[in-house]
Design a protein around this motif. Structure first.
Motif, mmCIF file in Angstrom:
data_model
loop_
_atom_site.group_PDB
_atom_site.id
_atom_site.type_symbol
_atom_site.label_atom_id
_atom_site.label_comp_id
_atom_site.label_asym_id
_atom_site.label_seq_id
_atom_site.Cartn_x
_atom_site.Cartn_y
_atom_site.Cartn_z
ATOM 1 N N ALA A 79 9.215 4.388 0.637
ATOM 2 C CA ALA A 79 8.219 4.732 -0.390
ATOM 3 C C ALA A 79 8.835 4.670 -1.778
ATOM 4 N N GLU A 80 10.067 5.170 -1.927
ATOM 5 C CA GLU A 80 10.738 5.146 -3.226
ATOM 6 C C GLU A 80 11.015 3.708 -3.661
ATOM 7 N N ALA B 187 7.001 -1.569 -7.596
ATOM 8 C CA ALA B 187 5.701 -1.562 -8.280
ATOM 9 C C ALA B 187 5.884 -1.336 -9.772
ATOM 10 N N GLY B 188 6.827 -0.425 -10.087
ATOM 11 C CA GLY B 188 7.097 -0.135 -11.489
ATOM 12 C C GLY B 188 7.657 -1.324 -12.228
ATOM 13 N N LYS C 77 7.834 2.083 -4.752
ATOM 14 C CA LYS C 77 7.448 2.631 -6.061
ATOM 15 C C LYS C 77 8.241 1.973 -7.171
ATOM 16 N N ASP C 78 9.549 1.771 -6.907
ATOM 17 C CA ASP C 78 10.403 1.124 -7.918
ATOM 18 C C ASP C 78 9.971 -0.321 -8.140
#
Length: 304
Positions: A291-292, A298-299, A295-296
């Motif tokens: 998940a992390e 996606a960022g 998220k990275d």
């Protein structure tokens, strides 16, 4: 206190000595010692014969410890000097001890009930004396494992090749550990005989499973980060095991003939639950990391 609870704690404290012995071979030495199933009976047999012949029950119990230690030495010699597989060494001694125990007792069982029979528990409650005995044995073990010999014993189980490179005779440390283990198992057997009022040739059958269950349950619940914590966990694990056992016997759908089945189920649960917990933790950690990472990513994508 309910009778089943009182009885469970009493037996748990006595079996805790046996569990500490199994801990030494199973966890410290990583040695699968099946001698336990008959060295338990050896301790009971020696103590029963000596007590019925008027010997002090304390001396008889120590003699039981000594007899078990001798059995452990023989197992250790078969493995280290005879170069026999550890599992097979235990099986050979277990078979031999059955006949030896019959020789010691002279018959299949010996009664310890009677006005002229004095045991360790005569005139005193088990719940008064056993906590003292268990605490003393536990603390002595903790101190021993901090000595040079105790550290060598622990190191032999962790990495035998490395400790041998430092000049330590690992054969001697193995023999010492197996002897100490079976001595504690036999001491437990001698006390069980005195508590139950008899010694029987078959009373040691399945002791290795009970010992392993106690060790595994204790470590799963209380952990084993240090020797002090590990030995405490083993003692508490033995008590918890006997309480679970007593509760299972109170069930309407279980009979006395289901005792071995109950033991097997307890051991299976004790083995499976820690493994499942570890697997769940690993999967949870993997999901968190994924998940992390997403998220990275996606960022970074949004930044473009």
């Amino acid at each position: 206190m309910p009778v089943w609870l009182n009885g469970g704690i009493e037996l748990g404290l006595i079996y805790a000595l046996m569990a500490l012995g199994v801990y030494i071979t199973f966890r410290i030495l990583d040695f699968p010692d099946l001698t336990v199933d008959q060295s338990f009976t050896t301790g009971a047999a020696v103590a029963a014969v000596m007590i019925t012949n008027g010997v002090s029950p304390w001396v008889a119990s120590l003699a039981g410890f000594g007899a078990g230690a001798v059995a452990g030495v023989l197992t250790g010699l078969l493995h280290t000097k005879g170069k026999i597989n550890g599992l097979l060494s235990g099986i050979i001694m277990m078979i031999a001890l059955y006949s030896i125990n019959m020789r010691i007792m002279g018959k299949p069982n010996i009664g310890l009930l009677g006005s002229d029979i004095v045991t360790v528990f005569s005139g005193v409650k088990v719940l008064v004396i056993m906590p003292i005995i268990v605490i003393v044995v536990k603390l002595l073990l903790d101190l021993f494992f901090k000595t040079d010999m105790g550290l060598s014993l622990r190191a032999t189980g962790d990495n035998e090749r490395m400790i041998r490179s430092f000049g330590t005779n690992t054969d001697n440390t193995k023999i010492l550990g197996i002897a100490l283990s079976n001595g504690l198992v036999a001491l437990s057997g001698s006390l069980i005989a005195q508590q139950s009022g008899f010694a029987d040739i078959t009373m040691g059958v399945g002791m290795i499973v009970i010992g392993l269950a106690s060790v595994i349950i204790g470590e799963a619940i209380f952990g084993s980060r240090s020797v002090f914590q590990a030995t405490l966990a083993v003692v508490l694990g033995a008590i918890i095991y006997r309480l679970i056992y007593a509760l299972a016997l109170r069930s309407d759908f279980l009979d006395a003939s289901d005792l071995k089945l109950i033991t097997a189920i307890i051991v299976i649960v004790a083995l499976v639950i820690p493994t499942m917990q570890k697997s769940w933790r690993q999967k949870s950690l993997a999901r968190k990391r994924t998940a992390e990472l997403l998220k990275d990513l996606a960022g970074k994508g949004g930044g473009r």
